[in-house]
Design a protein around this motif. Structure first.
Motif, PDB file in Angstrom:
ATOM      1  N   UNK A   1       6.714   9.981   0.275  1.00  0.00           N
ATOM      2  CA  UNK A   1       5.808   8.985  -0.260  1.00  0.00           C
ATOM      3  C   UNK A   1       6.513   7.637  -0.131  1.00  0.00           C
ATOM      4  N   UNK A   2       5.836   6.641   0.431  1.00  0.00           N
ATOM      5  CA  UNK A   2       6.499   5.371   0.706  1.00  0.00           C
ATOM      6  C   UNK A   2       5.543   4.199   0.505  1.00  0.00           C
ATOM      7  N   UNK A   3       6.118   3.018   0.360  1.00  0.00           N
ATOM      8  CA  UNK A   3       5.359   1.782   0.192  1.00  0.00           C
ATOM      9  C   UNK A   3       5.474   0.967   1.475  1.00  0.00           C
TER      10      UNK A   3
ATOM     11  N   UNK B   1       0.835  -1.199   0.000  1.00  0.00           N
ATOM     12  CA  UNK B   1       0.000   0.000   0.000  1.00  0.00           C
ATOM     13  C   UNK B   1       0.876   1.256   0.000  1.00  0.00           C
ATOM     14  N   UNK B   2       0.416   2.270  -0.692  1.00  0.00           N
ATOM     15  CA  UNK B   2       1.126   3.531  -0.796  1.00  0.00           C
ATOM     16  C   UNK B   2       0.668   4.457   0.329  1.00  0.00           C
ATOM     17  N   UNK B   3       1.624   5.156   0.934  1.00  0.00           N
ATOM     18  CA  UNK B   3       1.287   6.041   2.057  1.00  0.00           C
ATOM     19  C   UNK B   3       2.074   7.336   1.970  1.00  0.00           C
ATOM     20  N   UNK B   4       1.475   8.383   2.486  1.00  0.00           N
ATOM     21  CA  UNK B   4       2.133   9.674   2.639  1.00  0.00           C
ATOM     22  C   UNK B   4       2.513   9.792   4.108  1.00  0.00           C
TER      23      UNK B   4
ATOM     24  N   UNK C   1      -2.864   6.097   0.985  1.00  0.00           N
ATOM     25  CA  UNK C   1      -3.328   6.571  -0.309  1.00  0.00           C
ATOM     26  C   UNK C   1      -3.959   5.454  -1.141  1.00  0.00           C
ATOM     27  N   UNK C   2      -3.619   4.213  -0.838  1.00  0.00           N
ATOM     28  CA  UNK C   2      -4.220   3.070  -1.551  1.00  0.00           C
ATOM     29  C   UNK C   2      -4.640   2.019  -0.560  1.00  0.00           C
TER      30      UNK C   2
END
Length: 74
Positions: free
Chosen positions: A17-19, A5-8, A73-74
């Motif tokens: 921005x990281x996974x 999942x993508x995160x701020x 974000x996802x």
């Protein structure tokens, strides 16, 4: 929280921005970390982020960290 999942992530005025890779105990297969004995009672989150020029860095983030903000974000 799902792996990939993508995160701020914001800490103070720094934003990245990281996974999401999983919890420390899961990602590094370190079962002893799950009970919090190694990290002040917390099993930290593991994220991989792009540091620029195509280089990736894996970092640990603690939810209890001061001025820590996480937005999925996802």
């Amino acid at each position: 929280m799902v792996e990939g999942a993508l995160a701020l992530i914001k800490i103070g005025n720094r934003e990245t921005l990281a996974v999401y890779r999983g919890r420390y105990s899961e990602f590094y297969n370190h079962k002893g970390a799950k009970d919090g004995k190694y990290f002040t009672g917390e099993d930290p989150l593991v994220f991989t982020e792009d540091t620029g020029q195509g280089k990736l860095k894996t970092r640990l983030y603690f939810l209890k960290e001061e001025n820590f903000y996480l937005e999925w974000l996802t």
